[in-house]
Design an enzyme around this catalytic site. Structure first.
Site, short mmCIF file in Angstrom:
data_model
loop_
_atom_site.label_atom_id
_atom_site.label_comp_id
_atom_site.label_asym_id
_atom_site.label_seq_id
_atom_site.Cartn_x
_atom_site.Cartn_y
_atom_site.Cartn_z
N ASN A 9 0.88 -1.17 0.00
CA ASN A 9 0.00 0.00 0.00
C ASN A 9 0.91 1.22 0.00
O ASN A 9 1.42 1.63 1.04
CB ASN A 9 -0.90 -0.02 1.23
CG ASN A 9 -1.89 1.13 1.25
OD1 ASN A 9 -1.84 2.03 0.42
ND2 ASN A 9 -2.79 1.12 2.22
N ARG A 91 -2.68 -2.09 -3.46
CA ARG A 91 -3.81 -1.19 -3.38
C ARG A 91 -3.66 -0.13 -4.47
O ARG A 91 -2.63 0.54 -4.56
CB ARG A 91 -3.87 -0.50 -2.02
CG ARG A 91 -5.05 0.47 -1.91
CD ARG A 91 -4.89 1.43 -0.76
NE ARG A 91 -6.01 2.35 -0.66
CZ ARG A 91 -5.96 3.53 -0.07
NH1 ARG A 91 -4.83 3.94 0.47
NH2 ARG A 91 -7.02 4.31 -0.01
N HIS A 179 -12.47 4.07 -0.92
CA HIS A 179 -12.35 3.28 0.32
C HIS A 179 -13.07 1.93 0.19
O HIS A 179 -13.47 1.32 1.18
CB HIS A 179 -12.92 4.03 1.54
CG HIS A 179 -12.15 5.27 1.89
ND1 HIS A 179 -12.74 6.46 2.27
CD2 HIS A 179 -10.81 5.51 1.91
CE1 HIS A 179 -11.82 7.37 2.51
NE2 HIS A 179 -10.63 6.82 2.30
N ARG A 239 -8.39 17.69 2.65
CA ARG A 239 -9.32 17.84 1.53
C ARG A 239 -10.66 18.36 2.04
O ARG A 239 -11.09 17.99 3.12
CB ARG A 239 -9.50 16.50 0.83
CG ARG A 239 -8.29 16.07 -0.01
CD ARG A 239 -8.42 14.63 -0.48
NE ARG A 239 -7.89 13.69 0.50
CZ ARG A 239 -8.10 12.38 0.49
NH1 ARG A 239 -8.86 11.84 -0.45
NH2 ARG A 239 -7.57 11.60 1.42
N GLU A 377 -7.70 -3.51 5.16
CA GLU A 377 -7.59 -3.47 3.72
C GLU A 377 -6.53 -4.43 3.20
O GLU A 377 -6.67 -5.03 2.12
CB GLU A 377 -7.29 -2.04 3.27
CG GLU A 377 -8.43 -1.08 3.53
CD GLU A 377 -7.99 0.36 3.66
OE1 GLU A 377 -8.51 1.21 2.92
OE2 GLU A 377 -7.12 0.64 4.51
#
Length: 396
Positions: A9, A91, A179, A239, A377
């Site tokens: 990742n 990922r 996500h 963000r 994940e």
């Protein structure tokens, strides 16, 4: 030693990795997890085993993502030298409209993924650098790309559409959602962790530096708060989340900012950092007495509660609410404030359970079952890698 699969990742300043081994005749099992952080600044390699014990903690000479993969390859060779790497799962944040499931990477697919960089400039370039470096170091080992957008494919057309002319929509302008690996993992464990809500109407709150919500019905994504890019929806670390497009036009036409300056502003200097002026880290903001820091936290909670209400309308009610990711898993104060703001839905918190991270944190009187479930994940990527390559039934 047993053969293993590697999960990567990659981010702008870190490379996170996990090692999953496959004893003969058994499913995958988690063996080690680590990261190279501070890439380009003060890089350091840390690795922990499956029991949480420290295996490695050392400074390394790493200037970019490619060198990080090379450093990791050296560490793996020193510690798993007698084992084969059976596959590497990556990922990848954006899979566009085409990639609705994991794929084995080839040059054509890599080319198509590069074309999606403008849609995820904060993540996609670094994801692809890691794939390229792994292909270079391990040319005979299959590389599997697992997408954060794939889990959301199959949503109703009204949830995916952007209200733009058809000729633009045919070019791929639509809501994608992100996500997805996190939400897919949560959906996969709900039957074991919270079976009463697993097939019901569930809102999952992935709250971290990147934050979003996903509405699940019968374990499938039906809507989410992130859209065409990872800028939409909730307030995030740097963000802004949902923003009137007119603001962008004003920045461009009236303030004469360049497109690159606007991109940098929206991806790196807005959100919690922009409001507070001091930090993008929720822990810093919760511990601060600066009024703008408190306002940033208030806005984060306000946006989360507002979008929970919107997704409740999409679902026609809510049976369960799940908190996950860095803030969702580790901040009882944020969970409490979001739940209190959602009390009108029938949410009532068990304060003691919330302080102790549950896993179930709702009171017996709550009509909505509320949970804290750690996401994973990396395990989701390992499962996809093993399944796609025919290596094992699944990762344990």
């Amino acid at each position: 030693m047993d053969d293993y699969a590697l999960v990567l990742n990659a981010g702008s300043s870190s490379l996170k990795f996990s090692v999953f081994q496959r004893p003969e005749g058994e499913n995958w099992r988690f063996e080690a997890r680590g990261q190279i952080e501070g890439i380009g600044l003060s890089p350091r390699l840390t690795v922990k085993d499956s029991d949480g014990g420290t295996v490695a903690s050392q400074n390394v000479d790493v200037r970019d993502g490619g060198e990080a993969v090379n450093t990791l390859a050296g560490w793996l060779r020193a510690n798993y030298g007698g084992s084969r790497v059976l596959g590497v799962g990556h990922r990848v944040v954006h899979g566009g409209a085409r990639f609705n499931r994991p794929v084995i990477v080839n040059p054509q697919i890599l080319h198509e993924l590069r074309e999606l960089i403008p849609l995820a400039p904060l993540h996609q370039p670094y994801n692809l650098v890691a794939i390229e470096a792994a292909l270079d170091r391990l040319p005979d080992v299959p590389q599997v790309a697992c997408f954060d957008t794939s889990f959301h494919r199959g949503q109703p057309a009204v949830a995916e559409i952007l209200p733009l002319p058809v000729e633009l929509r045919q070019m791929g302008l639509q809501r994608y959602g992100f996500h997805g690996l996190s939400y897919e993992y949560i959906a996969s464990v709900l039957p074991q962790v919270a079976p009463k809500i697993a097939q019901g109407r569930v809102i999952v709150a992935h709250l971290g530096s990147g934050a979003s919500l996903c509405a699940l019905k019968e374990g499938k994504s039906v809507d989410s708060t992130l859209g065409f890019t990872a800028l939409d929806g909730l307030c995030m670390g740097t963000r802004p989340g949902a923003l009137d497009p007119g603001v962008v036009l004003f920045l461009l036409h009236c303030l004469k900012l360049s497109t690159k300056e606007v991109e940098t502003l929206l991806y790196k200097h807005s959100g919690l950092l922009g409001i507070s002026g001091i930090s993008n880290d929720m822990r810093d903001l919760l511990g601060s007495t600066v009024p703008d820091a408190q306002l940033a936290v208030d806005y984060f909670v306000y946006r989360a509660a507002k979008e929970i209400g919107a997704l409740a309308a999409v679902l026609g009610g809510v049976d369960g609410l799940v908190f996950t990711a860095g803030i969702g898993e580790n901040s009882p104060e944020i969970r409490e404030r979001v739940c209190n703001a959602s009390a009108w839905l029938g949410v009532e918190l068990n304060e003691s359970a919330n302080r102790n991270r549950g896993p179930e944190i709702s009171s017996s009187r709550s009509t909505v079952s509320v949970w804290v479930i750690p996401t994973n994940e990396e395990l989701m990527i390992a499962r996809h890698t093993g399944s796609l390559l025919g290596l094992a039934a699944k990762a344990a």
